[in-house]
Design a protein around this motif. Structure first.
Motif, PDB file in Angstrom:
ATOM      1  N   LEU A 201       0.832  -1.199   0.000  1.00 46.33           N
ATOM      2  CA  LEU A 201       0.000   0.000   0.000  1.00 46.33           C
ATOM      3  C   LEU A 201       0.869   1.252   0.000  1.00 46.33           C
ATOM      4  O   LEU A 201       1.681   1.457   0.898  1.00 46.33           O
ATOM      5  CB  LEU A 201      -0.923   0.023   1.217  1.00 46.33           C
ATOM      6  CG  LEU A 201      -1.878   1.213   1.321  1.00 46.33           C
ATOM      7  CD1 LEU A 201      -2.835   1.250   0.133  1.00 46.33           C
ATOM      8  CD2 LEU A 201      -2.647   1.179   2.632  1.00 46.33           C
TER       9      LEU A 201
ATOM     10  N   ASP B  78       0.913   5.669  -0.580  1.00 46.94           N
ATOM     11  CA  ASP B  78       0.194   6.765   0.068  1.00 46.94           C
ATOM     12  C   ASP B  78      -0.839   7.347  -0.884  1.00 46.94           C
ATOM     13  O   ASP B  78      -1.120   6.798  -1.946  1.00 46.94           O
ATOM     14  CB  ASP B  78       1.179   7.835   0.563  1.00 46.94           C
ATOM     15  CG  ASP B  78       2.121   8.309  -0.537  1.00 46.94           C
ATOM     16  OD1 ASP B  78       1.869   8.000  -1.724  1.00 46.94           O
ATOM     17  OD2 ASP B  78       3.116   8.988  -0.228  1.00 46.94           O
TER      18      ASP B  78
ATOM     19  N   GLY C 252      -1.907   3.550   7.312  1.00 49.10           N
ATOM     20  CA  GLY C 252      -1.447   2.210   6.961  1.00 49.10           C
ATOM     21  C   GLY C 252      -0.554   2.088   5.750  1.00 49.10           C
ATOM     22  O   GLY C 252      -0.295   0.970   5.279  1.00 49.10           O
ATOM     23  N   SER C 253      -0.035   3.194   5.233  1.00 49.78           N
ATOM     24  CA  SER C 253       0.836   3.117   4.055  1.00 49.78           C
ATOM     25  C   SER C 253       2.114   2.346   4.369  1.00 49.78           C
ATOM     26  O   SER C 253       2.761   2.576   5.394  1.00 49.78           O
ATOM     27  CB  SER C 253       1.207   4.526   3.575  1.00 49.78           C
ATOM     28  OG  SER C 253       0.080   5.199   3.071  1.00 49.78           O
ATOM     29  N   ASP C 254       2.469   1.440   3.474  1.00 50.01           N
ATOM     30  CA  ASP C 254       3.734   0.716   3.586  1.00 50.01           C
ATOM     31  C   ASP C 254       4.893   1.543   3.055  1.00 50.01           C
ATOM     32  O   ASP C 254       6.044   1.350   3.459  1.00 50.01           O
ATOM     33  CB  ASP C 254       3.688  -0.583   2.772  1.00 50.01           C
ATOM     34  CG  ASP C 254       2.672  -1.572   3.303  1.00 50.01           C
ATOM     35  OD1 ASP C 254       2.735  -1.908   4.498  1.00 50.01           O
ATOM     36  OD2 ASP C 254       1.809  -2.017   2.510  1.00 50.01           O
TER      37      ASP C 254
ATOM     38  N   ALA D 122      -6.752   4.616   4.430  1.00 50.81           N
ATOM     39  CA  ALA D 122      -7.127   3.767   5.565  1.00 50.81           C
ATOM     40  C   ALA D 122      -8.108   2.678   5.143  1.00 50.81           C
ATOM     41  O   ALA D 122      -8.004   1.521   5.589  1.00 50.81           O
ATOM     42  CB  ALA D 122      -7.725   4.628   6.677  1.00 50.81           C
TER      43      ALA D 122
ATOM     44  N   ARG E   1      -6.282   0.093   3.233  1.00 50.43           N
ATOM     45  CA  ARG E   1      -5.531  -0.764   4.148  1.00 50.43           C
ATOM     46  C   ARG E   1      -6.412  -1.877   4.711  1.00 50.43           C
ATOM     47  O   ARG E   1      -6.005  -3.047   4.767  1.00 50.43           O
ATOM     48  CB  ARG E   1      -4.991   0.076   5.288  1.00 50.43           C
ATOM     49  CG  ARG E   1      -4.243  -0.658   6.399  1.00 50.43           C
ATOM     50  CD  ARG E   1      -2.816  -1.020   6.001  1.00 50.43           C
ATOM     51  NE  ARG E   1      -2.697  -2.259   5.282  1.00 50.43           N
ATOM     52  CZ  ARG E   1      -1.619  -2.596   4.551  1.00 50.43           C
ATOM     53  NH1 ARG E   1      -0.593  -1.771   4.461  1.00 50.43           N
ATOM     54  NH2 ARG E   1      -1.557  -3.746   3.937  1.00 50.43           N
TER      55      ARG E   1
ATOM     56  N   ASP F 158      -5.783  -5.804   3.989  1.00 48.30           N
ATOM     57  CA  ASP F 158      -5.523  -6.714   5.100  1.00 48.30           C
ATOM     58  C   ASP F 158      -6.495  -7.892   5.080  1.00 48.30           C
ATOM     59  O   ASP F 158      -6.101  -9.036   5.348  1.00 48.30           O
ATOM     60  CB  ASP F 158      -5.634  -5.969   6.432  1.00 48.30           C
ATOM     61  CG  ASP F 158      -4.424  -5.071   6.689  1.00 48.30           C
ATOM     62  OD1 ASP F 158      -3.418  -5.216   5.962  1.00 48.30           O
ATOM     63  OD2 ASP F 158      -4.505  -4.223   7.598  1.00 48.30           O
TER      64      ASP F 158
END
Length: 305
Positions: free
Chosen positions: A14, A16, A56-58, A288, A291, A295
């Motif tokens: 993920l 942004d 939750g950005s990776d 969000a 995310r 998930d």
């Protein structure tokens, strides 16, 4: 920590959301140099990127989209290329705090056209991209994303610069627009998705992406990724806008809600996206929800059948 490319093999990643529209919401005037905020208002840039980390950005894309010498010269800031790009990387890294995360150095178009159609020489563009890519790699990025590109010649120069700078991962991301008859997607320079994907693979990019784009929504981006997949076998990335903009009080406004935008996320993943995020008009709320959906998808695939 795994390299960025190793993470892509393991699971979808993920990215942004929008930076430009978030900067405007934070007070950047129309036509202002947002990249200079890395030096003059680092706290505001940091707050935006921290909100994406919380969502939750990776990975975060640095606030350096227009931080090449050619772009910065328009603001009298051509001598601040290294400082602005270095600060952009440092802010993004700081936004993760103690959390694991990846920082991608952002290189956008130089904002004009190459000769003979414009006034920028090939050597001038090459030097500008080389300077910016070198600054980003020296500052410690995990990869470079060359985004919102419409010209293969310009894209190729930027990829070459990133390779010479020693970038561990290079993402080439092309911006398309829908043709007048509504039946096809091409760049402003007439490049098809298939041609773009072939070019990215042949030029040495590690990831083929698409972002932004006039009239390009999530559904159209899914179709573009499907066409990419027929022409290359690189991992794919998609950052669609939050719907199609409308003009209100002299500003373009994007009104697609997180729920409306997320409807198409599953189809993007099925089309081959290994990196998903959002572009113009998106917010931490959009990310969000992405995310949460990612998930659930990852968890469902991890369960024994």
């Amino acid at each position: 920590m795994k390299s960025f490319l190793e993470l892509l093999v393991e699971r979808p990643v993920l990215a942004d959301g929008a930076m430009g529209t978030q900067l405007q919401a934070a007070g950047l005037e129309l036509g202002g140099c947002g990249e200079n905020w890395n030096l003059t208002h680092p706290d505001r840039v940091l707050a935006i990127q921290e909100s994406y980390v919380e969502a939750g950005s990776d990975c975060l894309i640095t606030q350096t989209f227009g931080a090449s010498a050619i772009n910065l010269e328009r603001y009298g800031l051509a001598d601040r290329v290294e400082a602005i790009n270095r600060a952009g990387v440092e802010i993004a890294r700081r936004a993760f705090g103690e959390r694991p995360g990846y920082v991608l150095g952002d290189i956008g178009p130089f904002g004009g056209m190459l000769k003979p159609f414009g006034n920028v020489t090939v050597e001038g563009a090459r030097d500008a991209f080389r300077q910016q890519a070198t600054a980003l790699v020296a500052a410690g990025v995990d990869g470079i994303i060359i985004e919102t590109q419409t010209s293969l010649e310009e894209l190729g120069l930027a990829i070459e610069a990133a390779r010479e700078a020693g970038a561990a991962c290079i993402i080439g991301s092309v911006a398309f627009e829908i043709t007048r008859n509504g039946r096809d997607a091409r760049t402003l320079m007439g490049v098809t998705p298939e041609k773009a994907a072939e070019f990215l693979q042949d030029s040495g990019a590690h990831i083929a992406g698409t972002n932004c784009g006039k009239e390009v929504d999530v559904a159209w981006m899914t179709r573009i990724l499907s066409r990419y997949r027929t022409a290359c076998d690189l991992p794919l990335m998609a950052k669609p806008n939050a719907g199609r903009p409308v003009l209100e009080n002299g500003r373009w406004v994007y009104k697609q809600t997180p729920e409306e935008m997320a409807v198409g996320l599953g189809e993007l993943l099925e089309a081959g996206a290994r990196i998903v995020g959002a572009c113009c008009g998106s917010t931490p709320a959009h990310i969000a929800l992405f995310r949460a959906i990612l998930d659930r998808d990852i968890a469902s695939k991890a369960k024994p059948q």
